[in-house]
Design a protein around this motif. Structure first.
Motif, PDB file in Angstrom:
ATOM      1  N   ALA A  74       0.854  -1.295  -0.173  1.00  0.00           N
ATOM      2  CA  ALA A  74      -0.127   0.076  -0.076  1.00  0.00           C
ATOM      3  C   ALA A  74       0.972   1.273   0.016  1.00  0.00           C
ATOM      4  CB  ALA A  74      -0.937  -0.252   1.128  1.00  0.00           C
ATOM      5  N   HIS A  75       0.737   2.018  -0.774  1.00  0.00           N
ATOM      6  CA  HIS A  75       1.447   3.473  -0.859  1.00  0.00           C
ATOM      7  C   HIS A  75       0.746   4.658  -0.427  1.00  0.00           C
ATOM      8  CE1 HIS A  75       4.356   1.733  -3.678  1.00  0.00           C
ATOM      9  NE2 HIS A  75       3.407   0.952  -4.187  1.00  0.00           N
ATOM     10  N   LYS A  76       1.428   5.514  -0.300  1.00  0.00           N
ATOM     11  CA  LYS A  76       0.868   6.795   0.313  1.00  0.00           C
ATOM     12  C   LYS A  76      -0.094   7.588  -0.738  1.00  0.00           C
ATOM     13  CE  LYS A  76       5.136   8.125   3.300  1.00  0.00           C
ATOM     14  NZ  LYS A  76       6.237   8.805   3.401  1.00  0.00           N
ATOM     15  N   PRO A  77      -1.008   8.116  -0.279  1.00  0.00           N
ATOM     16  CA  PRO A  77      -1.893   8.791  -1.033  1.00  0.00           C
ATOM     17  C   PRO A  77      -1.318   9.669  -2.320  1.00  0.00           C
ATOM     18  CG  PRO A  77      -2.826   8.714   0.900  1.00  0.00           C
ATOM     19  CD  PRO A  77      -1.386   8.369   0.957  1.00  0.00           C
ATOM     20  N   ASP A  78      -0.249  10.356  -1.953  1.00  0.00           N
ATOM     21  CA  ASP A  78       0.496  11.378  -2.718  1.00  0.00           C
ATOM     22  C   ASP A  78       1.461  10.317  -3.879  1.00  0.00           C
ATOM     23  OD1 ASP A  78       2.635  10.718  -1.271  1.00  0.00           O
ATOM     24  OD2 ASP A  78       2.929  12.867  -0.313  1.00  0.00           O
ATOM     25  N   LEU A  79       1.624   9.060  -3.513  1.00  0.00           N
ATOM     26  CA  LEU A  79       2.368   8.126  -4.282  1.00  0.00           C
ATOM     27  C   LEU A  79       3.956   8.497  -4.219  1.00  0.00           C
ATOM     28  CD1 LEU A  79       0.310   7.487  -7.505  1.00  0.00           C
ATOM     29  CD2 LEU A  79       0.231   6.330  -5.388  1.00  0.00           C
ATOM     30  N   SER A  80       4.130   9.260  -3.270  1.00  0.00           N
ATOM     31  CA  SER A  80       5.718   9.619  -3.154  1.00  0.00           C
ATOM     32  C   SER A  80       6.689   8.591  -2.890  1.00  0.00           C
ATOM     33  CB  SER A  80       5.807  10.663  -1.827  1.00  0.00           C
ATOM     34  OG  SER A  80       5.668  10.217  -0.768  1.00  0.00           O
ATOM     35  N   ASP A  81       5.922   7.327  -2.666  1.00  0.00           N
ATOM     36  CA  ASP A  81       6.946   5.962  -2.114  1.00  0.00           C
ATOM     37  C   ASP A  81       6.526   4.999  -3.428  1.00  0.00           C
ATOM     38  OD1 ASP A  81       4.081   5.440  -1.590  1.00  0.00           O
ATOM     39  OD2 ASP A  81       4.534   4.713   0.249  1.00  0.00           O
ATOM     40  N   CYS A  82       6.333   5.586  -4.222  1.00  0.00           N
ATOM     41  CA  CYS A  82       5.741   4.659  -5.772  1.00  0.00           C
ATOM     42  C   CYS A  82       6.682   5.247  -6.831  1.00  0.00           C
ATOM     43  CB  CYS A  82       4.285   4.522  -5.841  1.00  0.00           C
ATOM     44  SG  CYS A  82       4.019   3.144  -7.212  1.00  0.00           S
ATOM     45  N   PRO A  83       7.758   4.786  -6.905  1.00  0.00           N
ATOM     46  CA  PRO A  83       8.599   5.391  -8.099  1.00  0.00           C
ATOM     47  C   PRO A  83       8.080   4.781  -9.400  1.00  0.00           C
ATOM     48  CG  PRO A  83       9.706   3.233  -7.023  1.00  0.00           C
ATOM     49  CD  PRO A  83       8.452   3.587  -6.318  1.00  0.00           C
ATOM     50  N   PRO A  84       8.441   5.791 -10.402  1.00  0.00           N
ATOM     51  CA  PRO A  84       8.108   5.252 -11.842  1.00  0.00           C
ATOM     52  C   PRO A  84       8.409   4.044 -12.369  1.00  0.00           C
ATOM     53  CG  PRO A  84       9.096   7.565 -11.716  1.00  0.00           C
ATOM     54  CD  PRO A  84       9.371   6.974 -10.276  1.00  0.00           C
ATOM     55  N   SER A  85       9.522   3.328 -11.655  1.00  0.00           N
ATOM     56  CA  SER A  85       9.984   2.291 -12.066  1.00  0.00           C
ATOM     57  C   SER A  85       8.978   1.099 -11.594  1.00  0.00           C
ATOM     58  CB  SER A  85      11.218   1.613 -11.375  1.00  0.00           C
ATOM     59  OG  SER A  85      11.197   1.804 -10.063  1.00  0.00           O
TER      60      SER A  85
END
Ligand code: TIU
Length: 221
Positions: A74-85
């Motif tokens: 599960a990622h933070k709502p701002d997706l700051s922990d979900c890299p483009p990769s």
């Protein structure tokens, strides 16, 4: 001390008071239609098939007083922990963070990110959100387990060759003695599950052991 004499590739011994049952990512987003797994084009019935065995194992483990750790991808709502990769992989109908029928895919707090109702965590059990495939990356899992004196981990959940295998390899590198429950884990691709089981236990349990849940439940009775 419990010894599973039939574990592969040789007997596995553990003290339940120093062992945690790990349930990886049994979330609606992977197991139910309309979630992240389905958005990637996968057949989610492969994953639903392990739910009855997992329920039986959880019941036996809880009755024995064992610690349970549930993870959620599960990622933070701002997706700051979900890299483009990660976010831009594949050609899915919806990407991580996009809105689907169960809310934004793989975003913490959304309905799809919740663990399926059949396996809902009990009060007092550990529930950890992880941004990666492995459960140690970007989490405090190691501190949580070491702080409770845990040395042995029994792995279940989905998917075998992605988040389960990565977590088990990370755990082995950190010194945990790991066992994978064969019918407590599933992949969208049965051949990948078989290959993961074979490679994890090969070369004298190079990463760890495996067992069917029946042997574990019998040993706990
Ligand atoms: N796609 C796939 O097989 N798995 C994941 O993306 N995450 C987990 O395995 N939890």
């Amino acid at each position: 001390m419990i010894t599973l004499a039939t574990a592969q590739p040789f007997p596995y011994s553990f003290d339940p008071t120093h062992t945690a049952l790990v349930v990886i990512d049994m979330q609606r987003d992977f197991v139910e239609p309309g979630g992240f797994g389905a958005s990637l084009g996968n057949d989610v019935t492969q994953l639903q098939a392990i739910v009855p065995a997992l329920r039986r194992l959880l019941e036996a483990w809880r009755a024995a007083g064992g610690l349970v750790l549930h993870t959620r991808e599960a990622h933070k709502p701002d997706l700051s922990d979900c890299p483009p990769s990660k976010r831009l992989r594949g050609n899915p109908s919806l990407r991580i963070g996009d809105a689907g029928p169960m809310g934004r895919l793989l975003v913490a707090g959304e309905p799809g990110a919740e663990i399926i109702p059949e396996l809902v965590p009990w009060p007092g059990e550990l529930v950890v959100d992880k941004p990666g495939k492995g459960m140690f990356y970007g989490t405090d899992v190691d501190e949580l387990l070491r702080g409770r004196g845990i040395t042995h981990l029994l792995f279940t959940g989905v998917t075998t060759e992605v988040c389960v295998q990565t977590s088990m390899r990370e755990a082995n590198d950190r010194g945990y003695e790991c066992l994978l429950v064969e019918d407590g884990t599933a992949s969208y691709f049965p051949e990948f599950k078989a290959a993961a089981l074979a490679m994890l236990t090969a070369q004298g349990a190079i990463v760890g052991w495996s067992t069917p849940s029946s042997a574990l439940i019998e040993a706990l009775a």
